[in-house]
Each structure stands twice: as C-alpha cells, then as structure tokens.
Design a protein around this motif. Structure first.
Motif, PDB file in Angstrom:
ATOM      1  N   ARG A  52      -6.226  -4.917  -0.975  1.00 46.02           N
ATOM      2  CA  ARG A  52      -5.307  -5.850  -1.618  1.00 46.02           C
ATOM      3  C   ARG A  52      -5.517  -7.258  -1.076  1.00 46.02           C
ATOM      4  O   ARG A  52      -5.766  -7.434   0.116  1.00 46.02           O
TER       5      ARG A  52
ATOM      6  N   ARG B 277     -15.992  -3.078 -13.456  1.00 44.78           N
ATOM      7  CA  ARG B 277     -16.168  -3.525 -12.093  1.00 44.78           C
ATOM      8  C   ARG B 277     -17.008  -4.797 -12.049  1.00 44.78           C
ATOM      9  O   ARG B 277     -18.008  -4.877 -11.361  1.00 44.78           O
TER      10      ARG B 277
ATOM     11  N   ASP C  28      -5.147   4.480   1.147  1.00 42.20           N
ATOM     12  CA  ASP C  28      -4.881   4.766  -0.272  1.00 42.20           C
ATOM     13  C   ASP C  28      -6.060   4.402  -1.184  1.00 42.20           C
ATOM     14  O   ASP C  28      -5.928   4.388  -2.411  1.00 42.20           O
ATOM     15  N   LYS C  29      -7.221   4.079  -0.575  1.00 42.82           N
ATOM     16  CA  LYS C  29      -8.493   3.821  -1.275  1.00 42.82           C
ATOM     17  C   LYS C  29      -8.579   2.438  -1.919  1.00 42.82           C
ATOM     18  O   LYS C  29      -9.514   2.156  -2.660  1.00 42.82           O
ATOM     19  N   THR C  30      -7.614   1.568  -1.638  1.00 41.91           N
ATOM     20  CA  THR C  30      -7.612   0.239  -2.254  1.00 41.91           C
ATOM     21  C   THR C  30      -7.705  -0.869  -1.210  1.00 41.91           C
ATOM     22  O   THR C  30      -7.417  -0.663  -0.029  1.00 41.91           O
TER      23      THR C  30
ATOM     24  N   SER D   9     -10.888  -1.899 -12.004  1.00 41.88           N
ATOM     25  CA  SER D   9     -11.054  -0.465 -12.244  1.00 41.88           C
ATOM     26  C   SER D   9     -12.502  -0.058 -12.049  1.00 41.88           C
ATOM     27  O   SER D   9     -13.400  -0.880 -11.980  1.00 41.88           O
ATOM     28  N   LYS D  10     -12.733   1.253 -11.974  1.00 46.22           N
ATOM     29  CA  LYS D  10     -14.089   1.762 -11.805  1.00 46.22           C
ATOM     30  C   LYS D  10     -14.951   1.415 -13.017  1.00 46.22           C
ATOM     31  O   LYS D  10     -16.117   1.130 -12.899  1.00 46.22           O
TER      32      LYS D  10
ATOM     33  N   VAL E 212      -5.879  -5.001 -11.587  1.00 44.31           N
ATOM     34  CA  VAL E 212      -6.654  -3.980 -10.885  1.00 44.31           C
ATOM     35  C   VAL E 212      -8.117  -4.028 -11.309  1.00 44.31           C
ATOM     36  O   VAL E 212      -8.422  -4.128 -12.502  1.00 44.31           O
TER      37      VAL E 212
ATOM     38  N   HIS F 260       0.838  -1.207   0.000  1.00 47.75           N
ATOM     39  CA  HIS F 260       0.000   0.000   0.000  1.00 47.75           C
ATOM     40  C   HIS F 260       0.875   1.261   0.000  1.00 47.75           C
ATOM     41  O   HIS F 260       2.047   1.223   0.384  1.00 47.75           O
TER      42      HIS F 260
ATOM     43  N   VAL G 141      -5.439  -6.246  -6.612  1.00 46.31           N
ATOM     44  CA  VAL G 141      -5.714  -4.939  -6.021  1.00 46.31           C
ATOM     45  C   VAL G 141      -7.128  -4.539  -6.440  1.00 46.31           C
ATOM     46  O   VAL G 141      -7.455  -4.589  -7.626  1.00 46.31           O
ATOM     47  N   PHE G 142      -7.945  -4.167  -5.474  1.00 44.64           N
ATOM     48  CA  PHE G 142      -9.338  -3.814  -5.753  1.00 44.64           C
ATOM     49  C   PHE G 142      -9.507  -2.306  -5.620  1.00 44.64           C
ATOM     50  O   PHE G 142      -9.347  -1.757  -4.530  1.00 44.64           O
ATOM     51  N   LYS G 143      -9.815  -1.658  -6.739  1.00 45.31           N
ATOM     52  CA  LYS G 143      -9.950  -0.203  -6.772  1.00 45.31           C
ATOM     53  C   LYS G 143     -11.356   0.181  -7.199  1.00 45.31           C
ATOM     54  O   LYS G 143     -11.729  -0.028  -8.343  1.00 45.31           O
TER      55      LYS G 143
END
Length: 423
Positions: free
Chosen positions: A178, A244, A174-176, A240-241, A238, A148, A194-196
């Motif tokens: 893991r 999803r 950091d908004k994620t 991503s938005k 990742v 992170h 990593v989940f964003k």
C-alpha cells in the motif's frame, strides 16, 4: 641471534598518523613499549597532544594497515608479521563511545520493520497489529496508518523531506503493498493505492532514490518492480493481476525473496532463502551478477562509500561482499558474534566502515568492519530483534552525534539509543 638495530628490547619505533586535524600530533617516529594496548596508546597520544587535564583525555582506537589493535602491540605485530619492521605507522581515530538507551515506544504487537532514513528525523515502523507508525526521535507516535488485513512485514519511505508531504509504502502478509500520503502537521494519513500482484506474503520493499519506483519481494519467489507515477484514479485503485501496467516481474530466485534494496538509481539488489544475492541491470531488466552465500539471506544493505554489500543470514553470520571483484570470490569478510538468525543489517549513512545488525538472539550489534569483534552489543531487548536502523538526530548541533540507533522486535518495544561519538 640477529637483533634489529632500530629496535630497543621490549620497544618498537612508531609513527602516529590521523585524518582528523583536530587530534593530530607529531608524526616524528619514537619508541614505545611493546606491552602497550589500546588504553596505553591512548595515553601516549593524549600526552603528545599536551592535554594536561586528565578529565579531557580522549579515548582513541588504533589501526595498523587498516586493522584495529585489539591486543598488545607485541601480539598484534607478531600476528601481522610486522615484528621486524623498523618503524610502524599507527593510524588513530577517536573511539566510539557506548550507545545509551534514551527512549522507547510501546507498540501493540511485534515490530517487524523500521525505515528511519528520513531527513526529518522520523522513523517509519511496521507492526504485526496490521498498522504502520511514524515515530519521532523522542519515541512519540505522530501518526498511525491502518489498512492491511494482516501483519505489516516491511515499510519504506518514498518521500520524507517535508512534514506536510510525506509518502511511504507498507507491505504485508496479506499479499499487498500500500502507498500512503501523510501530513504530520495536520495529523492525517491517506491511502493512495493498493498494489496486488504477489500471491504470497510480501516480505521486503525498497523505493528508488527519487521515489518514482519501488521493488517488492515475497514468499511467491517473485521480485517485482512498480511505477509510482501515473497511478490510476481514483485513489486506492487496485493494480490487478490482469491489468498490471504498473508492474514488471523479475523471476530468477528459486525460493522466497526476503530482501530488496535500491540504493542508487542504477542499482537494485535482491536476496533470497535460496542463498543468492542478485544484482540487476535496470536497463535490460536482467540479472547481471549472482553471489552465492552458505546460508539463507534475510537482509541486505549497500554502502555507496565503501562499495560493499552487507548481508544478514540464518547461520548467525554477517557477511561483506565486494561486487567489483572479478574472480568470483565476492565474500571478503564474515563477522561472527550473534548467537541466532541475523534479521537486519544497516550501513551507517555516509560511512564506509560502520554498520548495525540485529538478531533473534535479542541483541543489536554495532560493528566497524576494520575489527572482527563488534564494537558494542546492545542487549536491552527481551525477545527477538527483527529490525534496526540509523535515525537522524535533527536536534544535534554536533556532527559527531548526528545519528541515533533505533530497533524493534518481538518484545513490542521500539528502542532509541544515542549512538555515541563516531569516527
């Protein structure tokens, strides 16, 4: 003046009962003095057990109608309105002994979170130094996971039954979130994904019991559900938005989601700074029930054995809730002892009565919900305590000593205590 014919002056007839066959005594009623308190009643039971060696005498706790006796019998009976009862049934249990500090582990920064509910006797910790650690019951760091770019705010096991096949989650400022794989035997950690999707700090995470999904809550007011199966390849991909596919958003909280817990496959609970506890129907993805508290929520814990929710609040209170109540008065009990914000709450595994709480007041408290007073207060921390949990004592051969207590906070020390003998 009317006199109770079954009662001698200054005495009351009692019957002692217990669920523990190893300490059972005669249930024949007999008279005891009303001046007796817990210690005097313990002596009576030890005498009835015909334990002549005083060094082998056990301390007991006593309950009448499910409430601990914390004064003299006389005062307790008057307060409960039982003074005129011809025979009083007193339940007794072996008393919990004071927890003793055993070891501590020095971290490099504030310890924000701990998930010690591993069958292997391992504690997973999150730290403001951006890392997570796996610590054993002797307070030795076995592995560290760093990835992170800001403080780790929450941690959760997804798989923890084999030392060479561990999986866990870390959530961060950091908004994620893991996902990690770890092998304690080979001393390796490996980032898996990593989940964003959150747009602010992720404050809480909880995996479902089979480790196939997890929930996350954050300062963006969002509660999100994630799928841990069929993750994209390669590792560390990742979410991503825009893409999803692995995430669903449950939106209903109006302020930060500070706590989520997924105790059974069918039960998901969330708590928020908006003072609400929300229960979720995972089939319809709908908010099935809402309980409103007087103060912001910081943590939730659910006891399968008791069917009760315990909550930690900013107004220094621990509250107990019964979601089965239909008249809307869910809050059945409030435990007051902390002097500052209560940061975490944990039911003892397999117990319907005992739980831990930690607070910014520097203490960890051990409660039995049958008493309004905390059983013990562990005040060994020199700063805010941010997290606490029950750590399985895998070295114990005594079922009464199966659990230790672990806690961490702003003094950067993870402390491990023996929990004493239990109920």
């Amino acid at each position: 003046i009317k006199m109770n014919p079954h009662k001698e002056e200054g005495k009351v007839r009692v019957r002692f009962v217990t669920n523990d066959p190893s300490i059972r005594v005669t249930e024949t009623p007999f008279a005891v003095t009303l001046k007796l308190g817990r210690l005097g009643l313990s002596e009576v039971v030890n005498h009835l057990r015909e334990e002549t060696d005083a060094s082998l005498h056990k301390p007991f706790d006593f309950l009448i109608n499910g409430k601990f006796i914390r004064t003299t019998l006389d005062k307790h009976l008057k307060k409960a309105g039982l003074s005129e009862e011809p025979v009083i049934t007193i339940e007794y249990v072996e008393a919990v002994t004071p927890p003793k500090r055993e070891q501590e582990n020095q971290h490099d920064d504030w310890i924000s979170s701990v998930d010690a509910r591993s069958s292997l006797g391992l504690a997973l910790t999150g730290c403001y130094d951006f890392g997570a650690r796996i610590v054993d019951g002797s307070a030795t760091t076995l592995l560290t996971a760093v990835g992170h770019t800001a403080a780790v705010k929450a941690v959760a096991w997804t798989q923890s039954s084999k030392k060479n096949a561990l999986q866990f989650l870390t959530a961060s400022l950091d908004k994620t979130v893991r996902l990690w794989a770890a092998d304690v035997d080979a001393k390796t950690t490996c980032p898996m994904a990593v989940f964003k999707a959150h747009t602010a700090s992720v404050e809480s995470i909880s995996a479902n019991p089979d480790g196939t999904r997890f929930a996350s809550g954050g300062y963006d007011n969002k509660l999100m559900l994630w799928d841990l199966q069929n993750l994209p390849q390669p590792a560390a991909a990742v979410q991503s938005k825009k893409k999803r596919k692995n995430a669903s958003i449950l939106e209903s909280h109006s302020q930060a989601v500070t706590t989520v817990t997924w105790p059974t496959q069918f039960q998901l609970l969330s708590g928020s700074m908006d003072k609400s506890i929300r229960l979720w129907d995972l089939e319809t993805m709908a908010n099935s029930d809402t309980m409103m508290a007087p103060s912001a929520l910081h943590d939730l814990s659910y006891s399968i054995e008791a069917g009760l929710i315990a909550s930690a609040h900013a107004d220094h209170a621990v509250r107990l809730w019964d979601p089965r109540i239909t008249d809307g008065k869910y809050n059945i009990q409030t435990l007051l002892s902390h002097k500052n914000w209560v940061t975490s709450i944990r039911w003892k595994p397999n117990s319907a009565t005992q739980l831990l709480s930690s607070s910014h007041d520097g203490t960890v408290k051990l409660w039995d919900i049958r008493s309004k007073i905390a059983l013990f207060s562990l005040d060994k921390h020199t700063d805010k305590v941010l997290c606490t949990d029950w750590l399985r004592n895998v070295d114990s051969t005594n079922s009464n000593d199966e659990w230790k207590i672990v806690s961490g906070g702003a003094d950067t020390k993870l402390k491990i205590y023996s929990s004493g003998e239990s109920e």
